[in-house]
Write an enzyme that holds these catalytic residues in place. Sequence first.
Site, PDB file in Angstrom:
ATOM      1  N   HIS A 188       0.866  -1.184   0.000  1.00 39.04           N
ATOM      2  CA  HIS A 188       0.000   0.000   0.000  1.00 39.04           C
ATOM      3  C   HIS A 188       0.896   1.225   0.000  1.00 39.04           C
ATOM      4  O   HIS A 188       1.691   1.431   0.916  1.00 39.04           O
ATOM      5  CB  HIS A 188      -0.919   0.009   1.219  1.00 39.04           C
ATOM      6  CG  HIS A 188      -1.883   1.160   1.203  1.00 39.04           C
ATOM      7  ND1 HIS A 188      -3.165   1.051   0.698  1.00 39.04           N
ATOM      8  CD2 HIS A 188      -1.759   2.450   1.621  1.00 39.04           C
ATOM      9  CE1 HIS A 188      -3.785   2.209   0.807  1.00 39.04           C
ATOM     10  NE2 HIS A 188      -2.946   3.080   1.363  1.00 39.04           N
ATOM     11  N   CYS A 189       0.754   2.045  -1.033  1.00 38.79           N
ATOM     12  CA  CYS A 189       1.613   3.226  -1.186  1.00 38.79           C
ATOM     13  C   CYS A 189       0.868   4.460  -0.700  1.00 38.79           C
ATOM     14  O   CYS A 189      -0.130   4.865  -1.314  1.00 38.79           O
ATOM     15  CB  CYS A 189       2.017   3.388  -2.651  1.00 38.79           C
ATOM     16  SG  CYS A 189       3.109   4.802  -2.932  1.00 38.79           S
ATOM     17  N   PRO A 190       1.307   5.098   0.383  1.00 37.90           N
ATOM     18  CA  PRO A 190       0.617   6.308   0.849  1.00 37.90           C
ATOM     19  C   PRO A 190       0.781   7.477  -0.115  1.00 37.90           C
ATOM     20  O   PRO A 190      -0.068   8.376  -0.134  1.00 37.90           O
ATOM     21  CB  PRO A 190       1.294   6.598   2.193  1.00 37.90           C
ATOM     22  CG  PRO A 190       2.625   5.938   2.111  1.00 37.90           C
ATOM     23  CD  PRO A 190       2.436   4.724   1.256  1.00 37.90           C
TER      24      PRO A 190
END
Length: 361
Positions: A188-190
């Site tokens: 999951h890439c913020p």
Amino acid sequence: MGGATRSWRWLVARMMRVLLRWSRLCCGGGGRGPLGRRLRLLWSYWRVVLKSLYFNSLCNSDSMLDAVFEPIYWLVDNLTRWFGVVFVCLVVALTCSVVVIVYLCVLPVILNTYPLHRVLGHLCYGHWNLIMVAFHYYKATSTSPGHPPQERRDMPTVTMCKKCIVPKPARTHHCSICNRCILKMDHHCPWLNNCVGHFNHRYFFCFCLYMTLGCVYCSISSMDMFIEAYNAVESSYQTAAPQYTFRERLFHKSIIYLWVLTSSVALALSALTLWHSILILRGETSVERHINRKEAQRIKQQGKVFRNPYHFGRVSNFKVLFGVEKRSHWVTRVLLPSSHPPHGDGLTWDAPRHRTDPMAI
């Protein structure tokens, strides 16, 4: 090792028993009336909860640590979810600031000092790189990574998701931030406020690659101007400081900001791009990297060699990621913006043709 494990479990069990007896003395067992019944009910509930933490054959130190740190995990997941929008706005703002400085400060210098062929080269490469960065970042943030269909019952699955309570296909993992299962989940890439999965993995990798190239290009192109601007700012602190106008001081500070920002991002993002390139060469995702390493150690103890079932070869792995099926696709699908779908549906994965046993030999 077995004796140490039993001793550790006995110590934990002993501590839990002491805690339960102390709680019993504090709560009291002889209370009557609504308050007494309420206390006995609470005592019974917490006794079951405490025993469930250690009174089973499957409990170990990892499960107890997960239970203890569960509130911290929940806090981190929720903060990442809510700050994702802030991170996306920050990426857009910083990128726009770099573009504005290049157009107002760097490009006029290039047009006035460089020969025509170098000017054309800067204009063509710079605008191509900018288009590729903007296109892939938009697609990476707006494209769904892919989720297992809820209505299908005939799809091949390998396990059940403990959170969603639905079947999971191969390479599918649950994202605690999105609270959904993701096909071929990488992470999951913020900075995207999105998961990187099967349908947007190519967009994410291309964004990292072209953003790195763009930052390196801006850093190299503005190197001479950065040195001049830095010397000008340093000279302003001398006793006989030269008199610069407000526009000149703003120009110097803008060039310094541009070079420091692009150089820093180039260093950090190049390391990330290199890491993901290595994963692609191995046919792995970030999640599978940890899983495969543990699986390789387990199979090695059995006298076998672990082989990744999704490793198609170094060049073939990039072809599968980019969707390259013929030579012209390296131009139309890699060097130019393209919205073509990835290879496969993310539910099934073809094993390499030269392998009969994909897991171990």
